[in-house]
Design an enzyme around this catalytic site. Sequence first.
Site, short mmCIF file in Angstrom:
data_model
loop_
_atom_site.label_atom_id
_atom_site.label_comp_id
_atom_site.label_asym_id
_atom_site.label_seq_id
_atom_site.Cartn_x
_atom_site.Cartn_y
_atom_site.Cartn_z
CG HIS A 134 17.30 -14.18 28.16
ND1 HIS A 134 16.64 -14.23 26.95
CD2 HIS A 134 18.05 -15.31 28.22
CE1 HIS A 134 16.98 -15.33 26.31
NE2 HIS A 134 17.83 -16.01 27.06
CE LYS A 138 20.45 -13.11 25.86
NZ LYS A 138 21.83 -13.60 25.74
#
Length: 227
Positions: A134, A138
């Site tokens: 990600h 995040k």
Amino acid sequence: MRILVLGHGKTGKLVAQVAAERGHGVHVLDAKENPNAAALTAPFIAAFDMVIDFTTPEAVLSNLRACLATGAKVVVGTTGWYDALPSMKDLADRKGASLLFGTNFSFGVQAMFELAREFAKALPGYTFSIDETHHVTKLDAPSGTALTLKKAIEDLAEAEITSIRDGDAAGIHTLKATSQSDTISLTHEAHSRRGFAEGAVSAAEWLATQKPGTYDFAEIYKGLVPK
């Protein structure tokens, strides 16, 4: 509908955009406007038909408590708070509120969860692992999606999770099955965050027509997939 979007990050912005494209009225609150859910007073929440939360693990529980206490309808795409799910479900039940949660609002990812179980069932002698990548902002790791993928096969196989935070990646999840002879991979790669936003808005439109209660996106998503 009049929709209140909590969170003005990358996905929250897209949720607001998709909701507006579908003809809904949208108001967005970012973190600076809503410290510790201070903006979520009962009169303020009453001005909206639906709340969609894409904030952070640190903010989401305060937001949920404030909204559910008023009997609001809430869709939450934030992850990293599921230890508190039983207490949030209890609050929703007591207040006649509606809560729809999901570790991932992509229709493709939901299909992957189902395929993963069949994958593990078909390869009982293999060693399984999960890789997830990600964007660097995040906050939770492993991702909620990776944890759900692990749970999907937990009674069939163990799987260690490797988490990578790199650039602006929207989300890549791979379930690998490895033997001495070969490796087989099942991968979902999000090309953008729009799929998550579309799923969340579709979920909100569905929740608006349901009786109060707590719902898991994994259990209702098939009826929302565009034909």
